[in-house]
Write an enzyme that holds these catalytic residues in place. Structure first.
Site, PDB file in Angstrom:
ATOM      1  N   ASN A  52      17.136  -2.679  29.740  1.00  0.00           N
ATOM      2  CA  ASN A  52      16.714  -2.628  27.922  1.00  0.00           C
ATOM      3  C   ASN A  52      15.739  -3.704  27.902  1.00  0.00           C
ATOM      4  O   ASN A  52      15.548  -4.622  27.907  1.00  0.00           O
ATOM      5  CB  ASN A  52      18.116  -1.941  27.396  1.00  0.00           C
ATOM      6  CG  ASN A  52      18.543  -3.228  26.888  1.00  0.00           C
ATOM      7  OD1 ASN A  52      19.038  -4.179  27.745  1.00  0.00           O
ATOM      8  ND2 ASN A  52      19.290  -3.918  25.893  1.00  0.00           N
ATOM      9  N   GLU A  54      13.928  -3.787  24.261  1.00  0.00           N
ATOM     10  CA  GLU A  54      13.727  -3.845  22.658  1.00  0.00           C
ATOM     11  C   GLU A  54      12.302  -3.810  22.630  1.00  0.00           C
ATOM     12  O   GLU A  54      11.320  -4.582  22.807  1.00  0.00           O
ATOM     13  CB  GLU A  54      14.602  -4.534  21.725  1.00  0.00           C
ATOM     14  CG  GLU A  54      15.505  -4.126  22.392  1.00  0.00           C
ATOM     15  CD  GLU A  54      17.031  -5.043  21.261  1.00  0.00           C
ATOM     16  OE1 GLU A  54      18.538  -4.317  21.405  1.00  0.00           O
ATOM     17  OE2 GLU A  54      16.868  -6.042  20.699  1.00  0.00           O
ATOM     18  N   GLU A  65      18.965   2.509  31.242  1.00  0.00           N
ATOM     19  CA  GLU A  65      18.917   3.737  32.207  1.00  0.00           C
ATOM     20  C   GLU A  65      17.680   4.002  32.350  1.00  0.00           C
ATOM     21  O   GLU A  65      16.922   4.627  34.012  1.00  0.00           O
ATOM     22  CB  GLU A  65      20.301   4.846  32.268  1.00  0.00           C
ATOM     23  CG  GLU A  65      21.088   4.271  31.737  1.00  0.00           C
ATOM     24  CD  GLU A  65      21.732   3.892  30.655  1.00  0.00           C
ATOM     25  OE1 GLU A  65      21.137   3.635  29.304  1.00  0.00           O
ATOM     26  OE2 GLU A  65      22.712   4.465  30.076  1.00  0.00           O
ATOM     27  N   CYS A  98      22.819   7.257  26.574  1.00  0.00           N
ATOM     28  CA  CYS A  98      23.064   7.861  25.210  1.00  0.00           C
ATOM     29  C   CYS A  98      22.533   9.358  25.952  1.00  0.00           C
ATOM     30  O   CYS A  98      22.369   9.074  27.062  1.00  0.00           O
ATOM     31  CB  CYS A  98      21.765   6.951  24.629  1.00  0.00           C
ATOM     32  SG  CYS A  98      20.428   6.961  25.282  1.00  0.00           S
ATOM     33  N   CYS A 101      18.727   9.304  27.716  1.00  0.00           N
ATOM     34  CA  CYS A 101      18.796   8.618  29.197  1.00  0.00           C
ATOM     35  C   CYS A 101      19.991   9.939  30.015  1.00  0.00           C
ATOM     36  O   CYS A 101      19.633   9.579  31.481  1.00  0.00           O
ATOM     37  CB  CYS A 101      19.829   7.451  28.432  1.00  0.00           C
ATOM     38  SG  CYS A 101      19.010   6.125  28.605  1.00  0.00           S
TER      39      CYS A 101
END
Length: 140
Positions: A52, A54, A65, A98, A101
């Protein structure tokens, strides 16, 4: 009748999880401190990683992902196919992919492909994509 993919072997799951944890160590998560890594095993056997990234404007954050899918396309082109995905985080928290994803993964993997992720109480969840995204969007 199509044959469903067998569940990945424990050693294979361990390999993917170790790779995903390594990717999570490289996460850029200065705002949430929630570091996530993803490992995609392609149908050709290669493993592709993502983490990830951010952003102060949270809507611009990219999940591990989707980061891995972008790396897969960059390295292997748009015809690459995913056989299994392992997503993990370094916070020891239960966390399935999520919805965004799940939808992106669905573009590159069969509905019976496996997604492995941390569940509640420290155990691993192993689910088929179809269980996590039963009515995924398909463009006619």
């Amino acid at each position: 009748m199509d044959r469903l993919q067998p569940e990945p072997a424990e050693a294979e799951i361990d390999t993917l999880q170790i790779a995903a944890e390594g990717a999570a160590a490289n996460a850029y998560a200065p705002h949430s401190m929630f570091r996530v890594g993803a490992a995609l095993r392609l149908t050709t056997g290669e493993i592709v990683l993502g983490t990830n990234v951010e952003n102060a404007s949270y809507g611009l954050t990219i999940c591990a992902e989707r980061s891995a899918v972008c790396a897969m396309i960059t390295q292997y082109g748009p015809k690459a196919r995913i056989e299994a995905v392992c997503v993990t985080n370094l916070n020891k928290a239960a966390s399935s992919p999520c919805g965004a994803c799940r939808q992106v993964l669905a573009e590159f993997m069969d509905a019976d492909a496996w997604i492995i992720f941390p569940g509640a109480h420290g155990q691993r969840e192993i689910k088929r994509l179809s269980e996590l995204l039963p009515f995924g969007f398909q463009l006619a």
